[in-house]
Scaffold this motif. Structure first.
Motif, PDB file in Angstrom:
ATOM      1  N   GLU A   2       0.830  -1.198   0.000  1.00  0.00           N
ATOM      2  CA  GLU A   2       0.000   0.000   0.000  1.00  0.00           C
ATOM      3  C   GLU A   2       0.870   1.256   0.000  1.00  0.00           C
ATOM      4  OE1 GLU A   2       1.169  -0.678   4.104  1.00  0.00           O
ATOM      5  OE2 GLU A   2       0.291  -1.991   2.574  1.00  0.00           O
ATOM      6  N   ASP A   4       2.467   4.738   1.041  1.00  0.00           N
ATOM      7  CA  ASP A   4       2.644   5.593   2.199  1.00  0.00           C
ATOM      8  C   ASP A   4       2.963   6.984   1.653  1.00  0.00           C
ATOM      9  OD1 ASP A   4       4.690   5.395   5.206  1.00  0.00           O
ATOM     10  OD2 ASP A   4       3.235   6.855   4.516  1.00  0.00           O
ATOM     11  N   VAL A  91      -1.361   5.721   5.881  1.00  0.00           N
ATOM     12  CA  VAL A  91      -1.760   4.951   4.705  1.00  0.00           C
ATOM     13  C   VAL A  91      -3.121   5.459   4.244  1.00  0.00           C
ATOM     14  CG1 VAL A  91      -2.248   2.667   3.759  1.00  0.00           C
ATOM     15  CG2 VAL A  91      -0.515   2.939   5.534  1.00  0.00           C
ATOM     16  N   LEU A  93      -6.404   5.093   1.600  1.00  0.00           N
ATOM     17  CA  LEU A  93      -7.188   4.305   0.652  1.00  0.00           C
ATOM     18  C   LEU A  93      -8.431   5.091   0.274  1.00  0.00           C
ATOM     19  CD1 LEU A  93      -7.190   0.687   2.190  1.00  0.00           C
ATOM     20  CD2 LEU A  93      -5.761   1.547   0.319  1.00  0.00           C
ATOM     21  N   GLU A 102      -7.808  -4.868  -0.158  1.00  0.00           N
ATOM     22  CA  GLU A 102      -6.853  -3.814   0.161  1.00  0.00           C
ATOM     23  C   GLU A 102      -6.901  -3.447   1.639  1.00  0.00           C
ATOM     24  OE1 GLU A 102      -7.458  -3.915  -4.097  1.00  0.00           O
ATOM     25  OE2 GLU A 102      -8.895  -3.793  -2.436  1.00  0.00           O
ATOM     26  N   VAL A 106      -3.730  -3.708   4.396  1.00  0.00           N
ATOM     27  CA  VAL A 106      -3.280  -2.626   5.272  1.00  0.00           C
ATOM     28  C   VAL A 106      -3.252  -3.097   6.727  1.00  0.00           C
ATOM     29  CG1 VAL A 106      -3.830  -0.337   6.181  1.00  0.00           C
ATOM     30  CG2 VAL A 106      -4.051  -0.798   3.731  1.00  0.00           C
ATOM     31  N   SER A 109      -0.312  -5.477   7.342  1.00  0.00           N
ATOM     32  CA  SER A 109       0.974  -4.778   7.404  1.00  0.00           C
ATOM     33  C   SER A 109       1.066  -3.925   8.666  1.00  0.00           C
ATOM     34  CB  SER A 109       1.165  -3.903   6.157  1.00  0.00           C
ATOM     35  OG  SER A 109       0.223  -2.850   6.116  1.00  0.00           O
ATOM     36  N   THR A 121      -0.134   2.496  12.915  1.00  0.00           N
ATOM     37  CA  THR A 121      -0.564   2.902  11.565  1.00  0.00           C
ATOM     38  C   THR A 121      -1.874   3.667  11.632  1.00  0.00           C
ATOM     39  OG1 THR A 121       0.524   1.009  10.515  1.00  0.00           O
ATOM     40  CG2 THR A 121      -1.267   2.058   9.289  1.00  0.00           C
ATOM     41  N   LEU A 123      -4.867   4.639   9.223  1.00  0.00           N
ATOM     42  CA  LEU A 123      -5.498   4.368   7.934  1.00  0.00           C
ATOM     43  C   LEU A 123      -6.519   5.458   7.641  1.00  0.00           C
ATOM     44  CD1 LEU A 123      -6.321   2.769   5.427  1.00  0.00           C
ATOM     45  CD2 LEU A 123      -7.779   1.342   6.893  1.00  0.00           C
TER      46      LEU A 123
END
Length: 449
Positions: A2, A4, A91, A93, A102, A106, A109, A121, A123
């Motif tokens: 994905e 960054d 990240v 999306l 997807e 994410v 990861s 993270t 998102l």
């Protein structure tokens, strides 16, 4: 893997080579204090401040945030600022192109990053309202277990477009449309800031006003148009972005329309009078001028609702329903899509049969009341549901219409002072012709005929 999008390396490259990134990206705020507008969300001690750890000794807050607001109000920016301030991996999306696959990638990861490096993270999921229920369900385990910090953005009412389990686990923040003052400050900052245009070109007042109009409250659109105008001016060796240069650069003519002056009212008046006159093409012309000038779509929708009652009335009872539905749709979707809804309503109203009978009727009745023609309610119509009313004669002699043929009782309803006066005089246009026929029969029955 994905993307960054906002790594430290990318930020440093943008600062070294500012011309290599769009102006809107270069001017993206790095802290909450640089965010334009949204003052209600940026107060000391606000949930957003707490989310980045201000005043609490470290990052804190919910594992899910939903940002709801019009385009260009800073939803992506706020997500980035939170990520930057809390040193979370960012990240992004989009629900338009991404799916469950997807999202799971994410999340997987994010768990690896957390386990291996201890880095959390964030998102950012744009357009979450485009995800189906099943797709939104896939986010729940990550939110509940705090595998990611989810910030979701939507331009639609989340109470209608986001599933209840996710909504109940989220902090909902409502973003407001940016004002002209907000955008003006942003433009001035972009003109002077080393990350932006660094004073390379000036922006006269007439060009600034045009930028504000075409921006329509959208910061990204304002900066994109400024960058286009600045590029054209610098290419021609001009020290300022003239209105002529700006018009050519953005391919939008400056509409002579002052939202706070005579043009505002003159064009609005022309729109309504064109609808009243059934000239649909003229009405669409004035509607287009208002849209292009950045007029508030809610103001246009209100004028259409008034026209539906004042100029059409019962000649087409559907006209008011159409106008109200348009106003509700405009409130929910905003520009640019709202232009289609306003066009539909304008066309329907312009082509509808016309009658101002309802408008004249209420004004005539109000006129009599203001003259003092407001006598006592006839005794048989007065409230008779309380103890002692019968001793006063209230309700005595009242005829219940549903017990009579045709459900009409030949009795006096109006006070003596206005008994027999006629306020509503229907036309013979459209559906009102039927009301006219009914009214003739009703008035005859009421008078005992």
């Amino acid at each position: 893997m994905e993307p960054d999008l906002f790594t430290v390396a990318a930020e440093e490259r943008q600062e070294r080579e500012p011309g290599g990134s769009p102006l809107a990206v270069r001017m993206r705020p790095r802290t909450l204090d640089e965010v334009v507008g949204q003052r209600h969300l940026l107060k000391t001690g606000s949930p957003l401040r707490r989310l980045v750890g201000e005043g609490s000794g470290g990052p804190a807050g919910p594992a899910s945030v939903i940002l709801w607001g019009p385009p260009g109000t800073g939803k992506t920016t706020l997500a980035y600022v939170v990520s930057h301030a809390t040193n979370r991996r960012f990240v992004e999306l989009s629900a338009i192109t991404a799916g469950v696959k997807e999202v799971r990638a994410v999340i997987d990861s994010a768990k690896r990053e957390s386990g291996a490096y201890g880095r959390e993270t964030l998102l950012f999921l744009d357009e979450i309202h485009r995800f189906s229920k099943a797709q939104q369900d896939s986010l729940l385990p990550a939110v509940e277990n705090r595998w990611v910090t989810l910030i979701a953005a939507t331009t639609e009412n989340p109470y209608f477009s986001v599933i209840s389990p996710l909504l109940s686990r989220s902090l909902l923040l409502t973003l407001e449309a940016l004002t002209d003052d907000d955008l003006r400050g942003l433009l001035h900052r972009a003109l002077a800031d080393p990350r932006g245009l660094a004073g390379a070109v000036a922006l006269p007042e007439d060009s600034e006003a045009h930028l504000l109009r075409i921006a329509g409250g959208d910061a990204r659109r304002a900066l994109t148009a400024l960058e286009a105008g600045a590029g054209s001016a610098l290419a021609k060796g001009e020290p300022e972005i003239t209105l002529e240069t700006l018009e050519a650069a953005v391919d939008r003519a400056a509409v002579k329309y002052d939202r706070d002056g005579d043009q505002h009212y003159d064009v609005a008046s022309a729109l309504i009078k064109s609808i009243r006159g059934s000239d649909v093409d003229a009405a669409l012309h004035y509607l287009a001028r208002m849209i292009e000038a950045g007029e508030d779509p809610r103001f246009i929708a209100r004028r259409l609702m008034i026209s539906a009652s004042e100029d059409i009335g019962l000649a087409d009872p559907q006209a008011l329903q159409t106008a109200v539905a348009a106003a509700q749709a405009v409130q929910m979707i905003g520009f640019p899509e709202a232009r289609i809804t306003l066009s539909q309503a304008t066309i329907a109203l312009a082509l509808a049969p016309k009658s101002n009978a309802a408008y004249l009727a209420i004004d005539a009745a109000i006129g009599d009341v203001r003259k003092g023609l407001a006598g006592p309610v006839p005794p048989h119509l007065r409230d008779s549901h309380y103890k002692g009313a019968s001793k006063l004669g209230h309700g005595e002699g009242y005829q219940y219409p549903h017990d009579l043929p045709g459900a009409i009782a030949a009795q006096q309803y109006a006070p003596d002072e206005v008994h027999g006066r006629r306020y509503y005089e229907p036309t013979r246009y459209g559906a009102e012709a039927r009301y006219a026929d009914v009214l003739d029969r009703v008035r005859g029955r009421l008078s005992g005929g």
